[in-house]
Every structure is written in C-alpha cells, then in structure tokens.
Design a protein around this motif. Structure first.
Motif, mmCIF file in Angstrom:
data_model
loop_
_atom_site.group_PDB
_atom_site.id
_atom_site.type_symbol
_atom_site.label_atom_id
_atom_site.label_comp_id
_atom_site.label_asym_id
_atom_site.label_seq_id
_atom_site.Cartn_x
_atom_site.Cartn_y
_atom_site.Cartn_z
ATOM 1 N N GLY A 111 50.202 33.170 47.612
ATOM 2 C CA GLY A 111 51.591 33.630 47.595
ATOM 3 C C GLY A 111 51.803 35.115 47.420
ATOM 4 N N ALA A 112 50.773 35.941 47.606
ATOM 5 C CA ALA A 112 50.947 37.392 47.488
ATOM 6 C C ALA A 112 51.835 37.909 48.613
ATOM 7 N N ASP A 113 52.684 38.894 48.298
ATOM 8 C CA ASP A 113 53.576 39.498 49.282
ATOM 9 C C ASP A 113 53.061 40.849 49.772
ATOM 10 N N PHE A 114 52.279 41.547 48.947
ATOM 11 C CA PHE A 114 51.625 42.809 49.295
ATOM 12 C C PHE A 114 50.151 42.683 48.913
ATOM 13 N N LEU A 115 49.291 43.441 49.602
ATOM 14 C CA LEU A 115 47.863 43.477 49.273
ATOM 15 C C LEU A 115 47.454 44.919 48.976
ATOM 16 N N ILE A 116 46.994 45.152 47.756
ATOM 17 C CA ILE A 116 46.517 46.481 47.373
ATOM 18 C C ILE A 116 45.022 46.575 47.623
ATOM 19 N N VAL A 117 44.585 47.720 48.152
ATOM 20 C CA VAL A 117 43.163 48.069 48.228
ATOM 21 C C VAL A 117 42.949 49.242 47.282
ATOM 22 N N LYS A 118 42.046 49.070 46.323
ATOM 23 C CA LYS A 118 41.824 50.063 45.278
ATOM 24 C C LYS A 118 40.333 50.167 44.966
ATOM 25 N N PRO A 119 39.799 51.408 44.983
ATOM 26 C CA PRO A 119 40.376 52.691 45.382
ATOM 27 C C PRO A 119 40.624 52.765 46.892
ATOM 28 N N ALA A 120 41.243 53.868 47.316
ATOM 29 C CA ALA A 120 41.566 54.007 48.729
ATOM 30 C C ALA A 120 40.530 54.824 49.497
ATOM 31 N N LEU A 121 40.197 55.998 48.977
ATOM 32 C CA LEU A 121 39.475 56.986 49.787
ATOM 33 C C LEU A 121 38.106 56.509 50.251
ATOM 34 N N GLN A 162 35.850 42.607 38.416
ATOM 35 C CA GLN A 162 36.150 43.513 39.517
ATOM 36 C C GLN A 162 35.006 43.474 40.532
ATOM 37 N N MET A 163 35.267 43.906 41.758
ATOM 38 C CA MET A 163 34.336 43.676 42.859
ATOM 39 C C MET A 163 33.201 44.689 42.925
ATOM 40 N N ASP A 164 32.084 44.247 43.473
ATOM 41 C CA ASP A 164 30.922 45.102 43.721
ATOM 42 C C ASP A 164 31.260 46.063 44.856
ATOM 43 N N PRO A 165 31.146 47.395 44.640
ATOM 44 C CA PRO A 165 31.469 48.361 45.691
ATOM 45 C C PRO A 165 30.646 48.202 46.971
ATOM 46 N N ALA A 166 29.543 47.483 46.913
ATOM 47 C CA ALA A 166 28.706 47.307 48.099
ATOM 48 C C ALA A 166 29.223 46.225 49.045
ATOM 49 N N ASN A 167 30.221 45.450 48.614
ATOM 50 C CA ASN A 167 30.599 44.246 49.352
ATOM 51 C C ASN A 167 31.839 44.454 50.218
ATOM 52 N N ARG A 168 31.744 43.975 51.460
ATOM 53 C CA ARG A 168 32.837 44.017 52.422
ATOM 54 C C ARG A 168 33.471 42.643 52.604
ATOM 55 N N LEU A 169 32.641 41.623 52.879
ATOM 56 C CA LEU A 169 33.168 40.281 53.137
ATOM 57 C C LEU A 169 33.862 39.711 51.914
ATOM 58 N N GLU A 170 33.378 40.068 50.735
ATOM 59 C CA GLU A 170 34.015 39.608 49.508
ATOM 60 C C GLU A 170 35.470 40.071 49.444
ATOM 61 N N ALA A 171 35.726 41.284 49.926
ATOM 62 C CA ALA A 171 37.092 41.807 49.931
ATOM 63 C C ALA A 171 38.005 40.937 50.780
ATOM 64 N N LEU A 172 37.505 40.500 51.915
ATOM 65 C CA LEU A 172 38.320 39.662 52.800
ATOM 66 C C LEU A 172 38.563 38.288 52.189
ATOM 67 N N ARG A 173 37.559 37.774 51.461
ATOM 68 C CA ARG A 173 37.762 36.488 50.778
ATOM 69 C C ARG A 173 38.824 36.622 49.694
ATOM 70 N N ALA A 186 53.029 43.525 39.824
ATOM 71 C CA ALA A 186 51.763 43.995 40.407
ATOM 72 C C ALA A 186 50.603 43.644 39.480
ATOM 73 N N PRO A 187 50.051 42.439 39.606
ATOM 74 C CA PRO A 187 48.956 42.024 38.724
ATOM 75 C C PRO A 187 47.639 42.695 39.103
ATOM 76 N N SER A 188 46.998 43.334 38.108
ATOM 77 C CA SER A 188 45.768 44.092 38.358
ATOM 78 C C SER A 188 44.565 43.540 37.609
ATOM 79 N N ASN A 189 44.686 42.332 37.056
ATOM 80 C CA ASN A 189 43.677 41.833 36.119
ATOM 81 C C ASN A 189 42.431 41.262 36.782
ATOM 82 N N MET A 190 42.530 40.831 38.041
ATOM 83 C CA MET A 190 41.402 40.311 38.813
ATOM 84 C C MET A 190 40.813 39.012 38.260
#
Length: 325
Positions: free
Chosen positions: A242-252, A222-233, A164-168
């Motif tokens: 080659g990722a097998d799972f996609l984490i979204v962090k934070p969740a709430l 790490q990503m700007d909390p204001a951005n939505r399209l960046e998350a999809l990119r 689970a690589p978290s380094n971004m």
C-alpha cells in the motif's frame, strides 16, 4: 569539393535560449522537500557542525524558519524530532505531546498550505538509538511494528499530510496502512523508505538527530549496499502493501537503483539526497575547491534524470534561491 556529411548535434547547443528550449530534465522548487530538525526546549537554534546551514530549531523559532521556506517557494517539509528524554521504547515518538506532534499542529495552524511529511521511526527517541524494540541485543520486528503504527497514527492525528516510515522493519507499510485506515486516516498517503541502504553517508544526520546506535549497527534491517535485486524486492513488497511513494536512500551512489525502481513501479519516486552528500559538497565549497551552486544543481538534476519525481535535500533553500536567480 563536397562537404563531409555527419550529424550536427551542436546546432541544438548554440545559445542559452536554444539549450533551454530542448532541455529534457528541469528542476523546480516544486520538486523539493526540505528536512527540518525540531528540538524540545526554547530559544534554540543550533547549527549542525557537520552540516553547515542546517539547524536544530525549537518550536519558538519554527515560525521564522517556515516564513523563509514559504517565501522561497518550497511547498513541503520533512520533520524529525529531537526529544529531551529518551527511553528503551521511544515513547516520545508516539506521545500526543511529542515534539513532532506539537510541530505539526503549529505548522498546520500557521502554514496550512505546506505539505508536512512526518518521519516515522523510533531511533531519535530510543535510548539505544535503534529503530525498534531491543531484546537480548536483537531488534524485534513484529513487536516494533506495534509502536511504529502508534507513531504514525499519532502523527496523522496531529496534522501530518504524509507518513514517511524509515524504520525498515519487514511489513511496516502494511501495518501502518492498516493502522491509519482503522483510525480513519485512509486518505493519508505513505511515503515509504522502500529502498534504504546501510550507508556510510548518514553520519552527519546522526549528529543532527542524535540518533547514532549505542551498540552494533543497523545492517540487520537496512540493506547491503552491494545489492540491486534486493532493492526491487523491497520496493515491490511496499507497493503491494500500500505504499504511495517510494524513497531511494541515499540518492547519489544509487542512481542505477533509482532508475530501475522508476522503470518497474508505477508510483512517484523520491530521491533522498542525504546528509553525507550534502556535507561533502559544503566542505569542498568552503575550501574553494568547487563551485557549490553548479555542483548542487547538476547533482539534483541528475537525480531527476535518473527517475526521481521528488527530491528530499538539505540544500533545498539554497537551490530555491539559485533557481529564482
């Protein structure tokens, strides 16, 4: 006088059994991954002050902790390491006798049925607290990837079931996938921190892992909390690499993002219910302001409703007890 005609939605809410029958979203212990903080040393079981109920444990306490986890029906753990010594290159992250590597070997020997997820990053191991190599105040991308790949391969050799690589760093999934394949671990999946925001909700985790940056912040990787399209990119890049799972962090605070990731990509989505979210609920519950059980179960159920297939949460043990009851 004719009766007024309108929809009778309440018919399907008339009893506990009726509500259970038509419930659309169900939370089970199979959905949960429990994060653990493994510290070098002996006879250590330190409660994290900002995360009541969460502990840093040394290897000699690991069996006791895992016995409880297994007895509760939790099938997966996520491992973070806290080394005695740190340096600029985070060498303990990819050391054969590093704390996570030792914990993995112990778990696979004593609890082979547990799924072990290894957090793959350098920030807990570097003296500066950043997730890569520093040069003149900047975090170098490609040079950092080389050390991250070494970390992933060493974790796989020690028995990790999932990396689970978290380094971004840009290209981290591609680099790790190539490194794992070349080392003979083509069947080890990658659970990518694909969508990881530069969030204010991580504070208590940095207390637990000792990973706060010693200068600056992580906003350049790490990503700007204001951005939505960046998350999809970001998610699309990781799937293509080659990722097998996609984490979204934070969740709430990012359930809108979670829903879009789930709708657009054909891969399991993992919600990370992070330390700040956990700590806020614990603090409010300890003050008697909220019903902790009801709040936590509602919160995690809402994450599943938003698209999460799996939830990483520090509340996993509490949730497992409540679900049993």
């Amino acid at each position: 006088m004719s009766k007024q005609l309108y929809d009778r939605h309440r018919r399907l809410r008339s009893s506990t059994s009726m509500r259970a029958m038509v419930r659309e979203t169900k939370l089970t212990t199979d959905d949960l991954i429990y994060p653990m903080f493994i510290v070098e040393g002996e006879n250590i079981k330190n409660e994290v002050v900002s995360m009541p109920g969460v502990y840093q444990v040394s290897l000699d306490y690991l069996t006791e902790e895992l016995n409880e986890i297994v007895s509760l029906g939790i099938r997966s753990v996520l491992l973070f390491g806290i080394p005695k010594e740190k340096d600029e290159l985070g060498t303990q992250a990819y050391c054969e006798t590093g704390i996570v590597q030792e914990a993995l070997r112990k778990i696979k020997k004593e609890f082979p049925e547990l799924i072990t997820v290894a957090d793959t990053c350098l920030c807990e191991y570097t003296s500066h607290g950043h997730c890569g190599i520093i040069h003149e105040g900047d975090v170098l991308n490609d040079e950092s990837l080389e050390l991250i790949v070494q970390t992933a391969v060493s974790q796989a050799k020690a028995g990790a079931d999932i990396i689970a690589p978290s380094n971004m760093m840009d290209g981290f999934v591609s680099a790790i996938r190539r490194g794992l394949d070349e080392a003979g671990f083509e069947n080890i999946p990658i659970m990518s921190y694909a969508v990881k925001y530069a969030s204010a909700f991580y504070g208590p985790f940095r207390d637990a892992a000792g990973s706060a940056p010693q200068f600056g912040d992580r906003k350049t990787y790490q990503m700007d909390p204001a951005n939505r399209l960046e998350a999809l990119r970001e998610a699309e890049s990781d799937i293509n690499e080659g990722a097998d799972f996609l984490i979204v962090k934070p969740a709430l605070s990012y359930m809108d993002i979670m829903r879009e990731v789930k709708d657009q990509f054909n891969a399991p989505v993992v919600a990370y219910n992070v330390s700040g979210e956990y700590a806020m609920v614990k603090a409010a519950a300890q003050n008697g302001w909220i019903d902790e059980k009801q709040i936590v179960l509602e919160k995690l159920t809402s994450m599943k409703r938003a698209g999460a297939d799996i939830i990483i949460t520090y509340a996993a043990k509490d949730v497992a007890r409540w679900l049993k009851d």
